[in-house]
Motif scaffolding. Structure first.
Motif, mmCIF file in Angstrom:
data_model
loop_
_atom_site.group_PDB
_atom_site.id
_atom_site.type_symbol
_atom_site.label_atom_id
_atom_site.label_comp_id
_atom_site.label_asym_id
_atom_site.label_seq_id
_atom_site.Cartn_x
_atom_site.Cartn_y
_atom_site.Cartn_z
ATOM 1 N N LEU A 289 10.358 -10.785 -6.480
ATOM 2 C CA LEU A 289 10.310 -9.705 -5.491
ATOM 3 C C LEU A 289 11.157 -8.513 -5.948
ATOM 4 O O LEU A 289 10.701 -7.368 -5.894
ATOM 5 N N PHE A 290 12.358 -8.753 -6.426
ATOM 6 C CA PHE A 290 13.221 -7.661 -6.873
ATOM 7 C C PHE A 290 12.686 -6.999 -8.140
ATOM 8 O O PHE A 290 12.806 -5.790 -8.306
ATOM 9 N N ARG A 291 12.088 -7.793 -9.043
ATOM 10 C CA ARG A 291 11.482 -7.186 -10.244
ATOM 11 C C ARG A 291 10.336 -6.269 -9.874
ATOM 12 O O ARG A 291 10.135 -5.226 -10.482
ATOM 13 N N ILE A 292 9.563 -6.654 -8.882
ATOM 14 C CA ILE A 292 8.443 -5.816 -8.450
ATOM 15 C C ILE A 292 8.961 -4.535 -7.811
ATOM 16 O O ILE A 292 8.438 -3.446 -8.069
ATOM 17 N N VAL A 293 9.989 -4.626 -6.994
ATOM 18 C CA VAL A 293 10.559 -3.425 -6.368
ATOM 19 C C VAL A 293 11.097 -2.485 -7.444
ATOM 20 O O VAL A 293 10.871 -1.273 -7.396
ATOM 21 N N VAL A 294 11.781 -3.020 -8.446
ATOM 22 C CA VAL A 294 12.287 -2.189 -9.541
ATOM 23 C C VAL A 294 11.124 -1.575 -10.311
ATOM 24 O O VAL A 294 11.168 -0.398 -10.681
ATOM 25 N N ASP A 295 10.066 -2.345 -10.541
ATOM 26 C CA ASP A 295 8.902 -1.826 -11.254
ATOM 27 C C ASP A 295 8.218 -0.715 -10.476
ATOM 28 O O ASP A 295 7.765 0.266 -11.067
ATOM 29 N N VAL A 296 8.167 -0.836 -9.162
ATOM 30 C CA VAL A 296 7.568 0.219 -8.341
ATOM 31 C C VAL A 296 8.364 1.510 -8.495
ATOM 32 O O VAL A 296 7.790 2.581 -8.695
ATOM 33 N N PHE A 297 9.680 1.429 -8.423
ATOM 34 C CA PHE A 297 10.498 2.637 -8.535
ATOM 35 C C PHE A 297 10.502 3.201 -9.957
ATOM 36 O O PHE A 297 10.628 4.397 -10.144
#
Length: 139
Positions: free
Chosen positions: A33-41
Motif C-alpha cells: 500500500l505504501f509503495r503504491i502511494v509513493v508510486d502515485v506521487f
C-alpha cells in the motif's frame, strides 16, 4: 484463584503458524500500500486529478484500489522506481564530483592553468598577463 491460566502448550503449533502467516501478510499488505502511494506521487505522467483519484480509491476501498492499481499500472512500477534511483544516483555523483573538485569544467580549468603556467615559465607572457588570464579562467 478462579482465573484460568493459559500456558504455551494450550496454543497449538498450527495456530501459531497461522498467526505468524497472517501477521506477515498484514505487514506485506501495508508495504504494498505504501509503495503504491509513493508510486502515485512519484509518477510525473499522472495529472493532479488522476493522483487524487487514485488516492481516494486507495483510502476508500483499499483492497480493491490496490488490486486495480497493480493490474492497471503495476507493470511500470519497477521502471519508475529504477528511473528514480538512476536520477538519484546521478545527482549524488554530480554532487560528489562538485565537492571533490573533479567536475569536468574544473578539470579543463586545471589543464588551462597548467598550460598557462608553462607558457609563463618559458617567458612567453609576463606575470601581469598570467595573473589576468588566471583570473579569467578561475571566474
Amino acid at each position: 484463584m478462579a482465573a484460568q491460566v493459559h500456558l504455551a502448550y494450550d496454543y497449538p503449533l498450527l495456530s501459531a503458524f497461522w498467526t505468524m502467516l497472517w501477521f506477515f501478510v498484514w505487514v506485506l499488505w501495508f508495504v504494498l500500500l505504501f509503495r503504491i502511494v509513493v508510486d502515485v506521487f512519484r509518477d510525473d505522467a499522472l495529472s493532479g486529478w488522476a493522483k487524487a483519484a487514485w488516492l481516494v480509491l486507495l483510502i476508500v476501498l483499499p483492497f480493491l484500489g490496490v488490486l486495480v492499481y497493480v493490474i492497471a499500472r503495476g507493470r511500470h512500477m519497477g521502471r519508475r522506481e529504477a528511473a528514480h534511483l538512476h536520477r538519484q544516483q546521478e545527482a549524488f555523483d554530480a554532487h560528489i564530483r562538485e565537492v571533490a573538485g573533479t567536475d569536468t569544467r574544473s578539470a579543463s580549468g586545471v589543464d588551462e592553468l597548467a598550460k598557462l603556467s608553462d607558457i609563463r615559465a618559458r617567458g612567453d607572457i609576463s606575470d601581469e598577463e598570467f595573473r589576468r588570464a588566471k583570473e579569467k579562467i578561475l571566474h
